[in-house]
Design a protein around this motif. Structure first.
Motif, PDB file in Angstrom:
ATOM      1  N   LEU A   1     -13.895   2.768   3.615  1.00  0.00           N
ATOM      2  CA  LEU A   1     -12.947   2.137   4.540  1.00  0.00           C
ATOM      3  C   LEU A   1     -12.737   2.906   5.838  1.00  0.00           C
ATOM      4  CD1 LEU A   1     -10.188   1.073   1.975  1.00  0.00           C
ATOM      5  CD2 LEU A   1     -11.938  -0.386   3.007  1.00  0.00           C
ATOM      6  N   PHE A   2     -12.597   4.212   5.774  1.00  0.00           N
ATOM      7  CA  PHE A   2     -12.170   4.971   6.947  1.00  0.00           C
ATOM      8  C   PHE A   2     -13.171   5.005   8.107  1.00  0.00           C
ATOM      9  CE2 PHE A   2      -8.546   7.798   5.185  1.00  0.00           C
ATOM     10  CZ  PHE A   2      -7.914   6.642   4.727  1.00  0.00           C
TER      11      PHE A   2
ATOM     12  N   ALA B   1       0.824  -1.208   0.000  1.00  0.00           N
ATOM     13  CA  ALA B   1       0.000   0.000   0.000  1.00  0.00           C
ATOM     14  C   ALA B   1       0.857   1.257   0.000  1.00  0.00           C
ATOM     15  CB  ALA B   1      -0.933   0.001   1.215  1.00  0.00           C
ATOM     16  N   ILE B   2       1.957   1.225   0.732  1.00  0.00           N
ATOM     17  CA  ILE B   2       2.839   2.391   0.785  1.00  0.00           C
ATOM     18  C   ILE B   2       3.491   2.619  -0.567  1.00  0.00           C
ATOM     19  CG2 ILE B   2       4.841   3.417   1.922  1.00  0.00           C
ATOM     20  CD1 ILE B   2       4.187   1.650   4.345  1.00  0.00           C
TER      21      ILE B   2
ATOM     22  N   ASP C   1      -2.096  -1.730  13.201  1.00  0.00           N
ATOM     23  CA  ASP C   1      -1.052  -1.821  12.184  1.00  0.00           C
ATOM     24  C   ASP C   1      -1.640  -1.929  10.785  1.00  0.00           C
ATOM     25  OD1 ASP C   1       0.947  -1.622  14.033  1.00  0.00           O
ATOM     26  OD2 ASP C   1       1.268  -3.793  14.219  1.00  0.00           O
ATOM     27  N   VAL C   2      -2.706  -2.707  10.636  1.00  0.00           N
ATOM     28  CA  VAL C   2      -3.325  -2.872   9.324  1.00  0.00           C
ATOM     29  C   VAL C   2      -3.896  -1.549   8.842  1.00  0.00           C
ATOM     30  CG1 VAL C   2      -5.248  -3.946   8.086  1.00  0.00           C
ATOM     31  CG2 VAL C   2      -3.794  -5.323   9.568  1.00  0.00           C
ATOM     32  N   PHE C   3      -4.560  -0.811   9.726  1.00  0.00           N
ATOM     33  CA  PHE C   3      -5.142   0.460   9.315  1.00  0.00           C
ATOM     34  C   PHE C   3      -4.054   1.483   9.009  1.00  0.00           C
ATOM     35  CE2 PHE C   3      -6.981   4.655   9.977  1.00  0.00           C
ATOM     36  CZ  PHE C   3      -8.123   4.562   9.193  1.00  0.00           C
TER      37      PHE C   3
ATOM     38  N   GLN D   1      -4.905   2.996   5.393  1.00  0.00           N
ATOM     39  CA  GLN D   1      -4.736   4.443   5.299  1.00  0.00           C
ATOM     40  C   GLN D   1      -3.943   4.884   4.066  1.00  0.00           C
ATOM     41  OE1 GLN D   1      -2.507   6.596   8.435  1.00  0.00           O
ATOM     42  NE2 GLN D   1      -4.494   7.473   8.971  1.00  0.00           N
ATOM     43  N   PRO D   2      -2.746   4.317   3.806  1.00  0.00           N
ATOM     44  CA  PRO D   2      -2.027   4.732   2.588  1.00  0.00           C
ATOM     45  C   PRO D   2      -2.794   4.430   1.308  1.00  0.00           C
ATOM     46  CG  PRO D   2      -0.557   3.590   4.102  1.00  0.00           C
ATOM     47  CD  PRO D   2      -1.940   3.407   4.633  1.00  0.00           C
TER      48      PRO D   2
END
Length: 312
Positions: free
Chosen positions: A240-241, A35-36, A250-252, A257-258
């Motif tokens: 999602l948010f 994701a990053i 950690d998953v969020f 989030q990214p």
């Protein structure tokens, strides 16, 4: 839900506090690097494609200032904000890996706040302008003066800069909920507004014929393109948010989030390209370039009527 609590931001803060920990973009998120990387890739696209496209949009709006559309001031501000956000990306990379400057990091956080707020609000203004024009034409005729749009633009800019300044300073309890409420309200308004406009415009057609008035057809295509942008760029955030509590921390922080912000960030490239693709002719560019890079719809429109009507 705060984009500044992402792994990039956490690691930067560690560096700024002069800790001895070795710098890593993926600090604490080694299991969720996809994701990053996705977000960083789209930010690079914003620099390479988005900045020139937004500058071209501004140039086109200035070139057409003698025959402006009522939404041009909103489109121009949106393009300027997206171009500004794109220019901050190289500074972000340099600060992450070389400078480690707290002042630069504050400026980058401010640009994140600008992106979070200006996009949804200016798109909402465009939707409002089209909504009144189509569903309330008499009122729209009375509100066509530029002063009304300048006032609304000034209000949006004040809200944007206030939100961005608060994000830059930080420390406000539960301040991240402001963005959640903003994006939910803006998304709901834009979807309902555009759906109402499309429904109203389609009713002007005669059964079995496509005889919509040219101006209404132009408005229909504009609204349809905006609706597609809204769904693609903002639906992941809306979907999602609000359910942050259902994910592990950690998953969020490292994945949801990214990925969510990446879809919103790439709107800095998609929005100007969609606008340019709708133009019959783009000033300042050779016609060959326009035919090559415009969408298939634009290419079809550029053909002579006799060629378009020729049966296959």
């Amino acid at each position: 839900m705060d984009r500044y609590a992402s792994p990039l931001n956490v690691t930067t803060n560690l560096t700024l506090n002069a800790t001895v920990k070795h710098f890593s973009v993926f600090d604490g998120c080694e299991q969720y690097v996809e994701a990053i990387l996705f977000d960083l890739t789209l930010q690079i696209i914003n620099v390479i494609v988005g900045i020139p496209a937004n500058v071209l949009v501004i140039a086109v709006l200035i070139h057409n200032r003698k025959e402006p559309s009522t939404s041009d001031i909103f489109l121009g501000c949106l393009a300027f904000m997206d171009a500004y956000f794109g220019t901050m990306t190289p500074l972000n990379f340099l600060n992450l890996y070389i400078w480690h400057s707290k002042a630069v990091w504050s400026a980058i956080k401010f640009s994140f706040g600008v992106k979070d707020t200006s996009g949804p609000l200016f798109l909402s203004c465009i939707c409002l302008d089209r909504f009144v024009a189509v569903l309330f034409p008499i009122a729209f005729g009375q509100l066509k003066h530029i002063e009304y749009r300048l006032s609304l633009t000034l209000l949006v800019l004040c809200l944007t800069f206030a939100y961005s300044a608060a994000k830059m300073v930080g420390g406000f309890p539960n301040f991240e909920k402001v963005f959640t409420c903003e994006i939910l309200a803006a998304f709901a308004w834009m979807v309902v507004c555009n759906a109402s406009i499309l429904s109203a415009l389609k009713k002007t057609r005669t059964a079995g014929k496509d005889d919509m008035h040219p101006m209404k057809k132009k408005a229909f295509n504009l609204v349809l393109s905006i609706l597609c942008i809204i769904i693609f760029n903002y639906l992941p955030l809306v979907a999602l948010f609000p359910f942050e509590d259902h994910y592990s921390a950690d998953v969020f922080r490292c994945y949801v989030q990214p990925a969510g912000f990446a879809f919103m960030n790439i709107s800095s490239t998609i929005q100007p390209l969609v606008y340019l693709s709708r133009l019959e002719k783009v000033p300042f560019l050779p016609e060959a370039w326009v035919k090559k890079f415009c969408s298939c719809i634009s290419a079809e429109r550029s053909k002579p009527a006799s060629e378009r009507n020729t049966p296959a």
